[in-house]
Design a protein around this motif. Structure first.
Motif, short mmCIF file in Angstrom:
data_model
loop_
_atom_site.label_atom_id
_atom_site.label_comp_id
_atom_site.label_asym_id
_atom_site.label_seq_id
_atom_site.Cartn_x
_atom_site.Cartn_y
_atom_site.Cartn_z
N SER A 106 -11.16 18.33 -12.03
CA SER A 106 -11.75 17.50 -12.98
C SER A 106 -13.11 17.36 -12.93
O SER A 106 -13.55 17.16 -11.70
N LEU A 107 -14.13 17.56 -14.00
CA LEU A 107 -15.26 17.24 -13.70
C LEU A 107 -15.66 17.06 -15.18
O LEU A 107 -15.14 17.12 -16.30
N GLN A 108 -17.02 16.45 -15.27
CA GLN A 108 -17.78 15.78 -16.25
C GLN A 108 -19.09 16.22 -16.45
O GLN A 108 -20.00 16.21 -15.25
N VAL A 109 -19.57 16.85 -17.49
CA VAL A 109 -21.21 16.91 -17.57
C VAL A 109 -21.61 16.27 -18.88
O VAL A 109 -21.18 16.48 -20.03
N GLU A 110 -22.59 15.42 -18.58
CA GLU A 110 -23.32 14.62 -19.83
C GLU A 110 -24.26 15.26 -20.71
O GLU A 110 -24.91 16.38 -19.73
N GLN A 111 -24.51 15.01 -21.88
CA GLN A 111 -25.68 15.84 -22.42
C GLN A 111 -26.94 15.97 -21.89
O GLN A 111 -27.25 14.67 -21.44
N GLY A 112 -27.58 16.85 -21.89
CA GLY A 112 -28.91 16.76 -21.25
C GLY A 112 -28.97 17.08 -19.91
O GLY A 112 -30.02 16.83 -19.23
N ASP A 113 -27.82 16.79 -19.32
CA ASP A 113 -27.90 16.84 -17.84
C ASP A 113 -27.91 18.47 -17.24
O ASP A 113 -27.53 19.30 -17.73
N ILE A 114 -28.29 18.40 -15.71
CA ILE A 114 -27.88 19.51 -14.86
C ILE A 114 -27.10 19.10 -13.84
O ILE A 114 -27.41 18.20 -12.98
N VAL A 115 -25.91 19.63 -13.84
CA VAL A 115 -24.86 19.36 -13.03
C VAL A 115 -24.65 20.78 -12.23
O VAL A 115 -24.51 21.87 -12.78
N THR A 116 -24.44 20.46 -10.80
CA THR A 116 -24.03 21.69 -10.19
C THR A 116 -22.83 21.66 -9.45
O THR A 116 -22.10 20.56 -9.22
N LEU A 117 -22.26 23.00 -9.02
CA LEU A 117 -20.87 22.85 -8.49
C LEU A 117 -21.02 23.73 -7.53
O LEU A 117 -21.49 25.18 -7.63
N ILE A 118 -21.11 23.14 -6.33
CA ILE A 118 -21.35 23.92 -5.16
C ILE A 118 -20.04 24.35 -4.45
O ILE A 118 -18.93 23.53 -4.40
N GLY A 119 -20.11 25.17 -3.41
CA GLY A 119 -19.11 25.64 -2.67
C GLY A 119 -19.22 27.12 -1.99
O GLY A 119 -19.80 27.70 -2.49
N GLY A 120 -18.34 27.11 -0.99
CA GLY A 120 -18.28 28.35 -0.13
C GLY A 120 -17.73 29.61 -0.99
O GLY A 120 -17.31 29.58 -2.28
N ASN A 121 -17.67 30.65 -0.45
CA ASN A 121 -17.21 31.85 -0.86
C ASN A 121 -15.68 31.80 -1.33
O ASN A 121 -15.01 31.18 -0.20
N GLY A 122 -15.13 32.14 -2.33
CA GLY A 122 -13.61 32.06 -2.87
C GLY A 122 -13.21 30.69 -3.06
O GLY A 122 -12.19 30.37 -2.85
N ALA A 123 -14.27 29.71 -3.16
CA ALA A 123 -13.74 28.22 -3.20
C ALA A 123 -13.13 28.06 -4.61
O ALA A 123 -12.30 27.37 -4.92
N GLY A 124 -13.44 29.01 -5.54
CA GLY A 124 -13.09 28.72 -6.99
C GLY A 124 -14.18 28.69 -7.98
O GLY A 124 -13.74 28.16 -9.15
N LYS A 125 -15.17 28.71 -7.65
CA LYS A 125 -16.43 28.22 -8.48
C LYS A 125 -16.33 29.23 -9.88
O LYS A 125 -16.52 28.71 -10.93
N THR A 126 -16.43 30.78 -9.73
CA THR A 126 -16.51 31.69 -10.78
C THR A 126 -15.17 31.50 -11.55
O THR A 126 -15.20 31.45 -12.80
N THR A 127 -13.93 31.04 -11.01
CA THR A 127 -12.71 30.77 -11.83
C THR A 127 -12.95 29.74 -12.59
O THR A 127 -12.53 29.58 -13.76
#
Ligand SMILES: Nc1ncnc2c1ncn2[C@@H]1O[C@H](COP(=O)(O)OP(=O)(O)O)[C@@H](O)[C@H]1O
Ligand SMILES: [Mg+2]
Lengths: 303, 235
Positions: free
Chosen positions: B21-42
Motif C-alpha cells: 500500500s502506498l499514497q502519493v499526494e498531489q504535487g509531491d515527489i515520492v520515491t520507492l527504493i529497494g534492491g534488485n528484485g524487490a518488486g519496484k518495477t512490478t
C-alpha cells in the motif's frame, strides 16, 4: 531483345501482384511476429467478392467501365478488410500471449477452414469459374512488343498502392503508431495507443491489398476457384522472406524480383516446370547468405 | 492523488508483491527504493496497467483504475517511463515525441509541449531527425522522459532513470525531474536503486523488500535511518 522486354513486362506485372500480397504477410509479421497463412485465402475471397459483385454493379454502372471496375474493387477490398479484421479478432487475438507456434498452427487451421468451406457445394463449389472482364482487354503494339492492357492496369495499380502504403506507414499518425507497436507493444500502450485497434487496422489494410491483388491476379488468370490463393500466396510469402520479413520496401522488392525471375525461368525451355523449385532455391540461397533478407536488418534480440 | 491498496501481483506461481500500500499526494515527489528484485518495477507496471494484479486496488483521483487497460490509464493523465527506457528505436526522436502525444488532438498543444521538452532537453532538439536507437543511454532516457511529458501527464512514474547512465548525465536528469515537478506541477513517483539520489530529490519515501513495504517516512528521516543507511546508502 524484344523477347527480353516482353518477358520483363510480364515478370514485372506478376511480381507486382506478389508484392501487393507480400505486404500483407510482412505487415502482420512486423506487428505480431507470425505468418498469417490465411492471407492467401483472403486474396481468393477478394476475387470471389468481385465475381459476385460484378453483375450487381453492372446494373448501376456500365460494365467494363473504369468506374465500375473501381467500385467493384473498392467494395471487394472493403469486404476483405472486414474479413481480415474478423479473422484476427476471432482466431488470433485470444492467443495473443501464447507461444508463436500455437498462433502459427491456428493460422494454418484458419486457412484450411476457409479453403474447405469455400469448396463446399453450398458455398463456391470446387470448380473453376470464368472471371468477368472488369475492363476491356486490349493489346498494344510497340514495335514488336505486345503489351496487354491488363499488365498496364496491374503495374499502375501497384505503383499507386505502394506509394499510398509508404505514405500511410511513414507519414501518418496511425502509420507511425503501427511502427511503434511493431517495435514494442507495451511501450506503445504506454503512449495511449490502443494496440488492438492498430492490429485491426494492420489486418484490414493487408487484407484490402490482398483483395486487390486477388482481383488483379484473377484478371490475368484463366479462372477462379477456392484454391486459387495458394500458389500466389506461397510465392508472396517467399517474396516477403526474400525481401526481409517485417520490412515493407523489402516485401515489394522481393515480390518484383521473384516475379521477374520466375517469368524469365519459365521462358527458358526445360526450366519452365521448375518455377517453384527456382523460387525456393532463391529463398534458400538468401537464407544462407543474407538471413535477414535483401533489405532486412540483422535482428537485434529485444531485451 | 494516487492510492495503492493491498496490491498483490503474481507471476504464475511466484508471488512478486504480497500486498503493498502506498499514497502519493498531489504535487509531491515520492520515491520507492529497494534492491534488485524487490518488486519496484512490478509495482509500477501494475499501476500503469501493464500487469493485472491478483488483488488490491489502484485509486487515482478517486477513480478505481485497477482493471483498466494501459492506454486508458494514460488517457486519465498517468504516465509511466518504463525501466530500460523502451524508446522506439526504429523511430526518429521527433516521431517518438509525437507518439508521446498520441492522444492529443490539438496540434498547437503538441507544438507547445514539444517546445517545452526541447527547452529542458536541448540535446533532443539537436538530434530530432536521428533514429532513436542510435542515441546514447542518457539521451534515450531524456527521450523517454520527454516522450512521457508530451502527453501532458498530471502524474509521472519513473522506473530507475539512473540505470546504465553516465554519472554526469544522471545529475542532469535528476535536476530536470525536480524542475518538471516544480514548474509543471507534475506529481512524481520515482523508483530507484540509487537511494542517495532518490531520497535527496523526494519528500517522502517507501522502502520495498521482497514484495513488501518494510519502511516509510519523510525522505530526510529515511536518510538518517540506520537500517536504510546500512542497506541502501552504503554505510
Ligand atoms: N516476467 C516475470 N516473470 C517471472 N518473474 C518475474 C518477472 N518479472 C519479475 N519477476 C520477479 O518478480 C520479482 C520482482 O521483480 P521486479 O519488480 O522486476 O523487481 P525490481 O524492479 O525491484 O528489481 C523478482 O523476484 C523477479 O524475479
Ligand atoms: Mg526494476
Amino acid at each position: 531483345m524484344e523477347l527480353f522486354f516482353q518477358q520483363l513486362i510480364n515478370g514485372l506485372a506478376l511480381g507486382a501482384i506478389y508484392a501487393l500480397i507480400a505486404l500483407g504477410y510482412t505487415m502482420v509479421y512486423g506487428v505480431l511476429r507470425f505468418i498469417n497463412f490465411a492471407h492467401s485465402d483472403v486474396l481468393m475471397l477478394g476475387a470471389f467478392a468481385a465475381y459476385f459483385l460484378a453483375p450487381g454493379i453492372a446494373k448501376v454502372l456500365p460494365p467494363h467501365s473504369f468506374a465500375s471496375a473501381l467500385l467493384i474493387t473498392i467494395l471487394a477490398a472493403a469486404i476483405c478488410a472486414i474479413i481480415g479484421i474478423l479473422i484476427e479478432r476471432l482466431a488470433y487475438r485470444p492467443l495473443r500471449n501464447r507461444p508463436k507456434l500455437t498462433v502459427l498452427i491456428t493460422a494454418i487451421g484458419v486457412s484450411l477452414f476457409i479453403e474447405f468451406t469455400c469448396q463446399h457445394k453450398a458455398v463456391f463449389r470446387s470448380e473453376t469459374r470464368r472471371f468477368p472482364e472488369l475492363l476491356p482487354i486490349n493489346d498494344y503494339h510497340f514495335g514488336g512488343l505486345v503489351v496487354n492492357s491488363n499488365d498496364i492496369v496491374v503495374l499502375v495499380t501497384t505503383i499507386i498502392l505502394l506509394a499510398a502504403m509508404w505514405f500511410i506507414v511513414q507519414h501518418t499518425k496511425t502509420g507511425t503508431a503501427m511502427r511503434a507497436v511493431a517495435f514494442n507493444m507495451q511501450a506503445a500502450s504506454l503512449m495511449g495507443i490502443d494496440v488492438n485497434r492498430i492490429v485491426s487496422f494492420t489486418f484490414g489494410l493487408g487484407s484490402a491489398l490482398a483483395a486487390i491483388a486477388g482481383i488483379l491476379y484473377a484478371m490475368k488468370a484463366p479462372g477462379i476457384d477456392p484454391l486459387m490463393g495458394i500458389q500466389p500466396g506461397l510465392r508472396a510469402f517467399i517474396a516477403a522472406v526474400l525481401g526481409g520479413i517485417g520490412n515493407l520496401p523489402g516485401a515489394a522488392l522481393g515480390g518484383i524480383v521473384l516475379g521477374v525471375v520466375e517469368t524469365f525461368a519459365g521462358g527458358i525451355p526445360g526450366l519452365s516446370n521448375y518455377r517453384d523449385g527456382i523460387a525456393f532455391a532463391m529463398l534458400i540461397g538468401i537464407l544462407i547468405f543474407r538471413p535477414a533478407g535483401l533489405l532486412g536488418k540483422a535482428t537485434v534480440e529485444k531485451v | 492523488m494516487l492510492e495503492v491498496k493491498n496490491l498483490v501481483v503474481n507471476y504464475g506461481a511466484i508471488s512478486a508483491l504480497h500486498g503493498i500500500s502506498l499514497q502519493v499526494e498531489q504535487g509531491d515527489i515520492v520515491t520507492l527504493i529497494g534492491g534488485n528484485g524487490a518488486g519496484k518495477t512490478t509495482t509500477l507496471r501494475a499501476i500503469s496497467g501493464l500487469l493485472k494484479p491478483k488483488s488490491g486496488e489502484v485509486i487515482y483521483h478517486g477513480q478505481n483504475i485497477t482493471r483498466l487497460p494501459a492506454h486508458k490509464i494514460v488517457a486519465a493523465g498517468l504516465s509511466h517511463v518504463p525501466e530500460g527506457r523502451m524508446v522506439f528505436a526504429n523511430l526518429t526522436v521527433l516521431e517518438n515525441l509525437k507518439m508521446g502525444a498520441y492522444l492529443q488532438k490539438d496540434k498547437a498543444v503538441v507544438a507547445n509541449e514539444m517546445d517545452y521538452v526541447f527547452s529542458i532537453f536541448p540535446r533532443l532538439k539537436e538530434r530530432e531527425k536521428q533514429i532513436s536507437g542510435t542515441l546514447s543511454g542518457g539521451e534515450q532516457q531524456m527521450l523517454a522522459i520527454g516522450r512521457a511529458l508530451m502527453g501532458k501527464p498530471k502524474f509521472l512514474m519513473l522506473d530507475e532513470p539512473s540505470l546504465g547512465i553516465a554519472p554526469l548525465l544522471v545529475k542532469t536528469i535528476f535536476e530536470k525531474i525536480g524542475e518538471i515537478n516544480r514548474e509543471r506541477g507534475i506529481t512524481i513517483l520515482l523508483v530507484e536503486q540509487n537511494a542517495n539520489l532518490a531520497l535527496e530529490i523526494s519528500r517522502y519515501g517507501y522502502v520495498l523488500e521482497t514484495g513488501k513495504i518494510i519502511l516509510q517516512d519523510d525522505s530526510t528521516a529515511l536518510r538518517q535511518n540506520p537500517k536504510v543507511k546500512s542497506a541502501y546508502l552504503g554505510g
